[in-house]
Design a protein around this motif. Sequence first.
Motif, short mmCIF file in Angstrom:
data_model
loop_
_atom_site.label_atom_id
_atom_site.label_comp_id
_atom_site.label_asym_id
_atom_site.label_seq_id
_atom_site.Cartn_x
_atom_site.Cartn_y
_atom_site.Cartn_z
N GLU A 1 -7.45 2.09 8.91
CA GLU A 1 -7.12 1.69 7.54
C GLU A 1 -6.64 0.24 7.49
O GLU A 1 -7.04 -0.53 6.62
CB GLU A 1 -6.03 2.61 6.99
N CYS A 2 -5.76 -0.12 8.41
CA CYS A 2 -5.23 -1.48 8.44
C CYS A 2 -6.34 -2.49 8.74
O CYS A 2 -6.44 -3.56 8.08
CB CYS A 2 -4.13 -1.60 9.48
N LEU B 1 4.44 0.73 11.58
CA LEU B 1 4.30 1.85 10.66
C LEU B 1 5.08 3.04 11.20
O LEU B 1 4.98 3.38 12.38
CB LEU B 1 2.83 2.25 10.50
N LYS C 1 0.82 -1.21 0.00
CA LYS C 1 0.00 0.00 0.00
C LYS C 1 0.86 1.26 0.00
O LYS C 1 1.83 1.37 0.75
CB LYS C 1 -0.93 0.00 1.22
N ARG C 2 0.50 2.20 -0.85
CA ARG C 2 1.12 3.53 -0.87
C ARG C 2 0.28 4.42 0.03
O ARG C 2 -0.82 4.84 -0.32
CB ARG C 2 1.15 4.08 -2.29
N TRP C 3 0.79 4.69 1.21
CA TRP C 3 0.00 5.40 2.21
C TRP C 3 -0.12 6.88 1.91
O TRP C 3 -1.17 7.49 2.14
CB TRP C 3 0.62 5.18 3.59
N ASP C 4 0.96 7.49 1.45
CA ASP C 4 0.96 8.90 1.09
C ASP C 4 2.23 9.19 0.31
O ASP C 4 3.04 8.29 0.07
CB ASP C 4 0.85 9.80 2.34
N THR D 1 4.93 7.65 4.45
CA THR D 1 4.64 6.68 5.49
C THR D 1 4.94 5.28 4.98
O THR D 1 4.67 4.95 3.82
CB THR D 1 3.16 6.79 5.90
N SER D 2 5.51 4.43 5.85
CA SER D 2 5.86 3.07 5.42
C SER D 2 5.41 2.06 6.47
O SER D 2 5.37 2.36 7.66
CB SER D 2 7.36 2.94 5.19
N TRP E 1 -1.07 11.70 9.10
CA TRP E 1 -1.85 10.68 9.80
C TRP E 1 -1.83 10.88 11.31
O TRP E 1 -0.88 11.43 11.86
CB TRP E 1 -1.28 9.28 9.51
N LEU F 1 -4.59 5.30 11.00
CA LEU F 1 -3.85 4.18 10.43
C LEU F 1 -4.39 2.84 10.93
O LEU F 1 -4.48 1.87 10.17
CB LEU F 1 -2.36 4.31 10.78
N TYR G 1 5.20 6.96 10.34
CA TYR G 1 4.28 7.79 9.59
C TYR G 1 4.51 9.28 9.83
O TYR G 1 5.07 9.70 10.84
CB TYR G 1 2.83 7.41 9.93
#
Length: 375
Positions: A270-271, A256, A217-220, A229-230, A262, A267, A258
């Motif tokens: 989302e997860c 994460l 997923k590309r968070w931002d 964010t990773s 966020w 987060l 971030y």
Amino acid sequence: MSDVVSLTCELIAQHSVTPDDAGCQQLIAQRLHAAGFAIEHLRFGEVDNLWAIHGSGGPVLALLGHTDVVPPGPREAWASDPFAPEVRDGVLYGRGAADMKGSVAAFVIALERFVAAKPEHPGTVALLLTSDEEGDAIDGVRKVANVFRERGQRIDWCITGEPSSKERLGDLLRVGRRGTLSATLTVRGVQGHVAYPEKARNPIHQAVPALAELAAKRWDDGYETFPPTSLQISNIHAGTGANNVIPGELQVLFNLRYNPHWRAEQLEAECEAILHAHGLDYAIHWHRGGEPFHTPEGPLRSAARDVLAQFSGATPEESTGGGTSDARFIAPLGAQCIEIGPVNASIHKVDEHVRVADLERLPDLYLALVERLLV
């Protein structure tokens, strides 16, 4: 031996492996009390915290550090005893030399010099120390920040002495940190024989598509100077050890890091939406390590940039990289936070060290910052 090197050696000699302060804060408290500071010891559980304050009113400038260190590892791997500080070829070796007993010693020397020269200085200057930065970070600055919030303790500016420099003292100014959010995910299945998968439910097979989606997923796309964010999966465990048994449960650890796009609860939602979408039977435990913080342009960044340029000979890089620091607990109090300290190349390593020349300049650097902000 200079004052700052001598004090750093005294602190290194204390076996203050987290969360044990081993008397470091008492030593510092005695010195600052003699210099006119009001001293408050805040102990929670096994963790010692020190709040030393001089002056009154605003602005309030706090210097933030920790007296605990990570374990040294195998003693035989070190060229000298990690708790017997030793100078060799202009370099001071010992656990905590760079992270961060050198900075703590420099804070103390700078504060002693400042109040001696300007006993009636404007505003308030303070030192906050904990012995729980390298550990769980539960009963340290996190708990102290809650106390400050309850009593209405104001902090306008905070300088953390974490080792931030890359190659030479002052070449990097940290103006923010990413948030950290950790998860322990348990996916429930039904144990059975691999030859009869229809009679079992394999939690690994069920979880893999969801984990792949989380990992991809590309968070931002980042935030100002913050990277994107990773999410990183750090551990996966399942099974009995036998190759003919479908496991009944899978455990996954992930984290994460971030940016300010966020908040932790966003987060988490989302997860969990992804996990739900894949129809998993799961439980998840979240640990919120700290929200991101970012110090915008203003008096603190401006003063730090000018002082570091003077000490390093060039305008410092301004960064939000790296892991986390205790400033993440001070920033939510409304404080602007930066991090400035010695070169970080050897932190947490065998033969941790700091250049003596850098250490001897560090009190002057911190003193220049205090004077710029409070005079």
